[in-house]
Write a protein that holds these residues in place. Structure first.
Motif, PDB file in Angstrom:
ATOM      1  N   ASN A 361      -2.676  48.074  -6.012  1.00 16.83           N
ATOM      2  CA  ASN A 361      -1.215  47.952  -6.079  1.00 16.83           C
ATOM      3  C   ASN A 361      -0.617  47.298  -4.841  1.00 16.83           C
ATOM      4  O   ASN A 361       0.586  47.374  -4.604  1.00 16.83           O
ATOM      5  CB  ASN A 361      -0.575  49.332  -6.282  1.00 16.83           C
ATOM      6  CG  ASN A 361      -0.731  50.215  -5.053  1.00 16.83           C
ATOM      7  OD1 ASN A 361      -1.539  49.948  -4.166  1.00 16.83           O
ATOM      8  ND2 ASN A 361       0.053  51.282  -4.998  1.00 16.83           N
ATOM      9  N   GLN A 503       2.017  52.491 -11.166  1.00 13.86           N
ATOM     10  CA  GLN A 503       1.168  52.434  -9.974  1.00 13.86           C
ATOM     11  C   GLN A 503       1.739  51.561  -8.865  1.00 13.86           C
ATOM     12  O   GLN A 503       1.349  51.713  -7.705  1.00 13.86           O
ATOM     13  CB  GLN A 503      -0.232  51.944 -10.347  1.00 13.86           C
ATOM     14  CG  GLN A 503      -1.082  52.967 -11.101  1.00 13.86           C
ATOM     15  CD  GLN A 503      -0.850  52.934 -12.597  1.00 13.86           C
ATOM     16  OE1 GLN A 503       0.089  52.310 -13.079  1.00 13.86           O
ATOM     17  NE2 GLN A 503      -1.715  53.604 -13.346  1.00 13.86           N
ATOM     18  N   ASP A 504       2.634  50.643  -9.199  1.00 15.09           N
ATOM     19  CA  ASP A 504       3.257  49.832  -8.145  1.00 15.09           C
ATOM     20  C   ASP A 504       4.296  50.623  -7.363  1.00 15.09           C
ATOM     21  O   ASP A 504       4.812  50.139  -6.344  1.00 15.09           O
ATOM     22  CB  ASP A 504       3.901  48.586  -8.760  1.00 15.09           C
ATOM     23  CG  ASP A 504       5.030  48.919  -9.715  1.00 15.09           C
ATOM     24  OD1 ASP A 504       4.970  49.987 -10.358  1.00 15.09           O
ATOM     25  OD2 ASP A 504       5.970  48.114  -9.826  1.00 15.09           O
TER      26      ASP A 504
END
Length: 618
Positions: A361, A503-504
């Motif tokens: 990420n 997830q970022d």
């Protein structure tokens, strides 16, 4: 074999007062009445649970969750179930299965003549065929793409135009040949491409009614004709029909209150769904037409949705519920054990707490952040994990509930289980002392040339008191080594979407994984990257050596070889800084002393296990 997401990731907040109290026991004159099926028509059990049902297709990505599995367990039967000692028991009243051949691995399933859906339609080979289509990935012509913030599908038009079943099972994916169905549609034979050690867990009780899918997806009114159309579409790879079938299979059995159409909640087990008020309660009624061996012993089971553990204890004290299995805490244990007329039991659950890191990420644990330097990223991961005060968390938060609690040091095996001690001795977990090692963490960062503070965005359910306390302890110790924790926690209703698709927006996560079977391949979904990422691999971990070991584990039938492959997986996980395990969840249950036959197990369905033995006495 199913891998269930922890219900804590999907829980919603339930507010408001309880609407009605449980109607337990017998009639006022002490006599009980039974119907022709032997069911006590005046008995009822009310169970408290933390998160509400949202789907009855357990094989879909959304339905694959604990709060759905426990309701499905009561509604539907299957080829097998676990006894109290976690031995797998065949339910021959539902159907039978037999291994026809080892080379190639060939299994024949036969459905019983009396096995029917509650609308009278037979349960047969088409149900298993449909689940195979939904989980094998064989028929998919497109993959869904999701928005990282909302989790919504961004290429819906493309998905709708193609064939997309969103289920996934590594064992079922090994069946690439079309199954063979008998002329009477009662038997179905599947052939695995290669040996699969957990084949006996491929199908238990996760079937959905194929005739309903055909009726709703293809617009066919007659049940048998609709079922035949589904069967033909799969066997002939009719993409036009499968496009409609897959869309309904993915979404058609999702609901959060009682649907107007009763076809959407037909069942084949001991109970039928009678009522469902969103976020409040769900009522199950004994099915008098059920011919299976595990018949309902009480007339009505009501599931009350109460997220707050202390509110569950209060409801039990007030007689509003009869059975609870709340998240354990010192306050819950003290309050529960102080109640009169209540049986209690303490132990461990099949869920373990852990911290995972995100690998892809562009955050502090991703090699891309350091120009592709994988060793530097690994050093940062290891340093951060060395700051997790695992022993302090166990001592402060868990031992007051379970004096025998210990830090868990295996990603795969439960403390006290066979091979656990050997696993811990050899898997490399000793690199991360239970007490943490701040100085070692500092040295790793210094040797890697990483400037501090290193910001780590931490995701968790911020409505869960225990996790709020855990993060406070982690924040303190991490700061001593040069890490700055950024709290990105979300409320329970939003937390699951963040974990799975955001997830970022986070770099580390704190949650629990729940075991739902004794399968040696159960961890596949947590750690696999190729050829398709495991459904629970939220950290986007990618290690070809782990994938190769998991591939071998799928086909291994030798216990010693299985352990060595699990050990190989664990060595890589600990060396790579995948994350750290912390503790096995403490468990506590309480129930009205007049309710007999309660026998909770560590894995799903926990307190609902053996519901057919429940009776009221006194």
């Amino acid at each position: 074999m199913k891998i269930r997401r922890t219900s804590a990731a999907l829980a919603v907040t339930v507010t408001g007062a309880l609407l009605f109290s449980a109607c337990s026991g017998t009639s006022g004159d002490g006599e009980t009445e039974t119907d022709d099926a032997g069911i006590n028509t005046e008995s009822a059990v009310t169970v408290a649970w933390e998160a509400p049902l949202n789907e009855l297709n357990l094989s879909s990505s959304n339905g694959n969750a604990t709060q759905n599995a426990i309701i499905n367990y009561v509604l539907n039967s299957g080829f097998s179930y676990y006894d109290a000692d976690l031995n797998l028991v065949q339910d021959e009243s539902f159907g039978t299965y037999e291994k026809v051949s080892d080379d190639p691995l060939t299994i024949k399933y036969t459905f019983g003549d009396d096995t029917k859906w509650s609308d009278g339609t037979p349960v047969d080979a088409t149900e298993l065929l449909l689940d195979w289509a939904g989980q094998s990935g064989k028929f998919n012509t497109v993959e869904a793409e999701t928005d990282p913030e909302t989790g919504e599908v961004t290429n819906q038009a493309e998905v709708d135009a193609g064939v997309y079943f969103d289920g996934s099972d590594p064992g079922i994916a090994l069946i690439s040949q079309n199954p063979e169905i008998s002329e009477d549609n009662k038997s179905i034979t599947v052939v695995y491409d290669k040996p699969f050690g957990d084949w006996e867990l491929s199908w238990t009780n996760e079937f959905v009614p194929a005739h309903v899918v055909g009726q709703k997806a293809l617009g066919i009114e007659d049940a048998e004709e609709a079922k035949a159309a589904v069967r033909d579409a799969i066997l002939n790879n009719d993409t036009a029909a499968l496009s409609k079938i897959s869309k309904f299979w993915n979404e058609g059995f999702q609901f959060t209150s009682l649907p107007e159409d009763p076809a959407l909640y037909v069942s084949n087990g001991a109970y039928t769904l009678e009522d469902y008020k969103e976020n409040q309660y769900l009522t199950l009624k004994a099915n008098p037409d059920f011919k299976g061996k595990n018949k309902g012993s009480v007339d009505t089971i009501t599931v009350r949705y109460i997220e707050d553990p202390m509110a569950q204890v209060q409801a039990l004290e007030n007689g509003e519920v009869d059975l609870i299995g709340p998240q354990a805490s010192a306050d819950v244990r003290t309050a529960l054990e102080a109640l009169d007329g209540i049986e209690t039991h303490s132990g461990i659950e099949g869920t373990y707490e852990h911290v995972d890191l995100v690998f892809q990420n562009k955050g502090p644990f991703d090699p891309q952040t350091y120009g592709g330097d994988a060793e530097k990223a690994k050093a940062v991961r290891q340093a951060f994990l060395l700051t997790i005060p695992r022993q302090t968390i166990v001592d402060n938060l868990i031992k007051p509930l379970n004096p025998d609690a210990e830090v868990r040091n295996s990603n795969i095996l439960i403390p006290g289980s066979p091979n656990y001690d050997q696993m811990v001795a050899e898997n490399g977990s000793d690199f991360y002392p239970a007490a943490g090692d701040i100085e070692k963490a500092k040295q790793l960062l210094a040797d890697a040339g990483v400037a501090t503070p290193v910001k780590v965005r931490f995701a968790y359910n911020n409505e869960n008191t225990r996790r709020v306390n855990e993060l406070a302890l982690i924040t303190d110790t991490a700061s001593q080594a040069g890490f700055e924790i950024v709290d990105t926690g979300r409320p329970a209703a939003e937390w699951g979407t963040l974990l799975a698709t955001g997830q970022d927006q986070y770099d580390a996560s704190l949650f629990g994984w729940q075991s739902t079977s004794t399968a040696v391949t159960e961890s596949d979904a947590n750690f696999r990257w190729a050829p398709n990422p495991g459904v629970n691999n939220y950290g986007q971990y990618n290690n070809p050596a782990v994938d190769a070991a998991l591939d071998k584990l799928q086909v291994s039938t030798d216990p010693e070889e299985q352990f060595q492959l699990q050990l190989e997986v664990e060595k890589n996980l600990w060396a790579d800084g995948f994350g750290v395990t912390i503790f096995q969840f403490p468990a506590i249950q309480g129930w009205d002393e007049n309710l007999k036959g309660v026998e909770s197990i560590t894995i799903s369905p926990t307190i609902f296990h053996g519901f057919w033995n429940w009776t009221f006495e006194g």
